[in-house]
Design an enzyme around this catalytic site. Structure first.
Site, PDB file in Angstrom:
ATOM      1  N   GLU A   1       3.877  10.643  -5.417  1.00 57.97           N
ATOM      2  CA  GLU A   1       3.108   9.613  -6.103  1.00 57.97           C
ATOM      3  C   GLU A   1       1.655  10.064  -6.258  1.00 57.97           C
ATOM      4  O   GLU A   1       1.000  10.420  -5.284  1.00 57.97           O
ATOM      5  CB  GLU A   1       3.156   8.289  -5.335  1.00 57.97           C
ATOM      6  CG  GLU A   1       2.486   7.148  -6.082  1.00 57.97           C
ATOM      7  CD  GLU A   1       2.593   5.821  -5.373  1.00 57.97           C
ATOM      8  OE1 GLU A   1       2.780   4.788  -6.046  1.00 57.97           O
ATOM      9  OE2 GLU A   1       2.488   5.804  -4.129  1.00 57.97           O
TER      10      GLU A   1
ATOM     11  N   GLY B   1       2.266   2.083   5.210  1.00 59.36           N
ATOM     12  CA  GLY B   1       3.308   1.076   5.380  1.00 59.36           C
ATOM     13  C   GLY B   1       4.279   1.439   6.489  1.00 59.36           C
ATOM     14  O   GLY B   1       4.727   0.563   7.249  1.00 59.36           O
TER      15      GLY B   1
ATOM     16  N   GLY C   1       0.823  -1.204   0.000  1.00 56.75           N
ATOM     17  CA  GLY C   1       0.000   0.000   0.000  1.00 56.75           C
ATOM     18  C   GLY C   1       0.852   1.246   0.000  1.00 56.75           C
ATOM     19  O   GLY C   1       1.985   1.250  -0.501  1.00 56.75           O
ATOM     20  N   SER C   2       0.332   2.303   0.591  1.00 50.33           N
ATOM     21  CA  SER C   2       1.002   3.598   0.564  1.00 50.33           C
ATOM     22  C   SER C   2       2.193   3.645   1.520  1.00 50.33           C
ATOM     23  O   SER C   2       2.280   2.857   2.478  1.00 50.33           O
ATOM     24  CB  SER C   2       0.014   4.704   0.949  1.00 50.33           C
ATOM     25  OG  SER C   2      -0.308   4.625   2.326  1.00 50.33           O
TER      26      SER C   2
ATOM     27  N   GLU D   1       5.644  -3.524   0.762  1.00 50.30           N
ATOM     28  CA  GLU D   1       5.840  -3.070  -0.611  1.00 50.30           C
ATOM     29  C   GLU D   1       5.007  -1.797  -0.783  1.00 50.30           C
ATOM     30  O   GLU D   1       3.790  -1.832  -0.609  1.00 50.30           O
ATOM     31  CB  GLU D   1       5.424  -4.145  -1.611  1.00 50.30           C
ATOM     32  CG  GLU D   1       6.325  -5.367  -1.592  1.00 50.30           C
ATOM     33  CD  GLU D   1       7.782  -5.063  -1.907  1.00 50.30           C
ATOM     34  OE1 GLU D   1       8.036  -4.082  -2.647  1.00 50.30           O
ATOM     35  OE2 GLU D   1       8.669  -5.773  -1.398  1.00 50.30           O
TER      36      GLU D   1
ATOM     37  N   CYS E   1       1.662   0.579  -8.601  1.00 50.47           N
ATOM     38  CA  CYS E   1       2.836   1.132  -7.926  1.00 50.47           C
ATOM     39  C   CYS E   1       4.044   1.157  -8.841  1.00 50.47           C
ATOM     40  O   CYS E   1       4.997   1.901  -8.598  1.00 50.47           O
ATOM     41  CB  CYS E   1       3.142   0.355  -6.649  1.00 50.47           C
ATOM     42  SG  CYS E   1       3.368  -1.412  -6.900  1.00 50.47           S
TER      43      CYS E   1
END
Length: 478
Positions: free
Chosen positions: A379, A229, A224-225, A246, A280
């Site tokens: 992002e 994370g 996730g973000s 991740e 991602c």
């Protein structure tokens, strides 16, 4: 007329929770895909207790037993591919052909790990002492919490659940609250495939459920973000348990002066805009040699304007909607920011109306940008890409590496020298040559550098590094 609420799977039983997640079709916001129960704190604790009991037997089960379960899961996913792909498209907005490919890949992953079960070998090492033997044994880590995102609601759960079970662990699975339908269908398949009662639990809900899972497991794997994370990793560290995270990316696609134009444009289309840029590994920074900016831009705009944006399940749709109104608002805010920062909008960037109300957005391409603009630092997670002009390979590599992220990077070039140098020197976990930044394979490791990753890699046999713990045994035959 009341709507049935899909239950959670807790300790081997399908049970109701408190409240419900309302799952809305982003291609048609008038359609409710379903309502899904939110797990309670008590259910998280019950699931963890059951997992410990069931996991003790699973950890010592014969490899063939574990392999057979994973193979049965793979077989049913494959048999129901069309049904599962349609469900995925309806709840997440992914074009049906992409959803079908995702479900197919999930079946392949379970089948792959049904074979990896038999390759869970230990090691034997020589000793410094005469007459002493040394063995390294790999054992299941215990109960693992798996927290997954909304952008790949079938395949990311698959590449976490399959190795977790293959290597002898019990699982508490918490999907994103935006895509409970695919998760529920996958959990139902796992349950009906004969998974031992309590070994696998589905716990749907918001971030509260995720935090509670981290507090009761032996390890946690999260995708996730970066912000979430980081919080997951910190919470895990406070309990001294392993975490695998991740996270995000701001991935560069370098177009060298000697790039094949058709390959360059295809890499940009596939990497930047397919699946609405909600990957991602999407390439949001297009780093283009000044000698190629004009012809690359012209060709890319021409291709973009032929893309069909529409309902995910409609035949001929190239790109479906973004996931929800909040993500759409975020995308539009960054498009506005880019223009404020001085970027030039070359095509797209507007909300689209279709036959049904949905979160449709025309993919946006910006020119005249610099790597210091916020749109090239943060992002976005949407169909937005920016062209960054550079002079020569050395500047292109420097700009590619000038980011807090390090997930994926690609170069389009006909130079073997530059290709080899790029692979060795770009600071990303994934390095591509003449391929899009997006697109990974399940039998090799997935991991990033810098803010894009934390902990051991996912996928392939490298997943064993996270889902097992090593023990060393010394023996002297007296």
């Amino acid at each position: 007329m009341s709507t049935a609420i899909f239950p959670n799977l807790v300790a081997g039983e399908w049970v109701s929770g408190h409240g419900a997640l309302i799952n809305i079709n982003p291609s048609d916001t008038d359609e409710v895909v379903g309502e899904y129960a939110c797990a309670t704190s008590a259910q998280v604790r019950e699931a963890a207790s059951a997992a410990r009991s069931a996991g003790a037997a699973w950890a010592v089960a014969a490899p063939g037993v574990r392999s057979d379960l994973l193979r049965r899961i793979a077989d049913e996913i494959e048999r129901r591919c069309g049904e599962l792909a349609l469900l995925l498209s309806r709840e997440e907005g992914k074009a049906l052909r992409d959803a079908t490919a995702e479900v197919t890949r999930a079946a392949e992953i379970f089948r792959y790990y049904s074979g990896e079960v038999f390759r869970m070998a230990g090691e034997r090492s020589p000793s410094l002492r005469s007459g002493v033997t040394i063995e390294v044994l790999y054992e299941p880590i215990g109960v693992v919490g798996l927290i997954t995102p909304w952008n790949f609601p079938v395949v990311i759960p698959a590449w976490k659940i399959a190795p977790a079970l293959a290597y002898g662990n019990a699982v508490l699975f918490k999907p994103s609250e935006l895509v409970p339908a695919s998760a529920w269908a996958l959990a139902d398949i796992i349950d009906r495939a004969g998974c031992p009662k309590g070994l696998f639990s589905l716990l749907m809900g918001d971030g509260t459920v995720g935090r509670e899972i981290v507090d009761v497991v032996d390890a946690v794997s999260f995708t996730g973000s970066v912000a979430t994370g980081t919080a997951v990793a910190q919470r895990a560290a406070a309990r001294m348990i392993p975490a695998q995270c991740e996270l995000g990316g701001k991935n560069p696609l370098v177009i060298a002066a000697d790039a094949d134009l058709d390959v360059a444009v295809d890499c940009a289309i596939q990497g930047s805009f397919m699946q609405a840029g909600q990957r991602c590994t999407a390439s949001s920074r297009l780093i283009v040699d000044v000698e190629r900016v004009a012809d690359f831009t012209q060709a890319l705009v021409a291709r973009m304007e032929k893309l069909v944006i529409g309902a995910a399940i409609s035949p001929g749709t190239d790109i479906g909607p973004v996931i929800d109104e909040r993500q759409l608002a975020k995308d539009l805010s960054y498009i506005e920011l880019a223009e404020t920062e001085g970027a030039r909008l070359l095509t797209g960037g507007g909300r689209l109306n279709r036959a049904t109300p949905g979160h449709f957005l025309s993919p946006a391409l910006f020119g005249d940008t610099s790597n210091q603009m916020r749109v090239n630092r943060e992002e976005i997670f949407g169909p937005v890409a920016c062209i960054i002009p550079v002079r020569g390979y050395d500047e292109a590599l420097a700009v590619a590496n000038d980011t807090d992220f390090g997930l994926s990077a690609s170069i389009v070039t006909s130079s073997l020298k530059h290709a080899q140098h790029f692979k060795a020197n770009v600071r990303s976990g994934l390095a591509m040559v003449n391929l899009p930044t997006a697109g990974v394979e399940f039998h090799v490791p997935l991991s990033g550098l810098k803010s894009s990753s934390y902990g051991p890699p996912e996928m392939g046999h490298h997943a064993m590094r996270f889902y097992t713990k090593a023990r060393t045994a010394y023996t002297f035959a007296a």
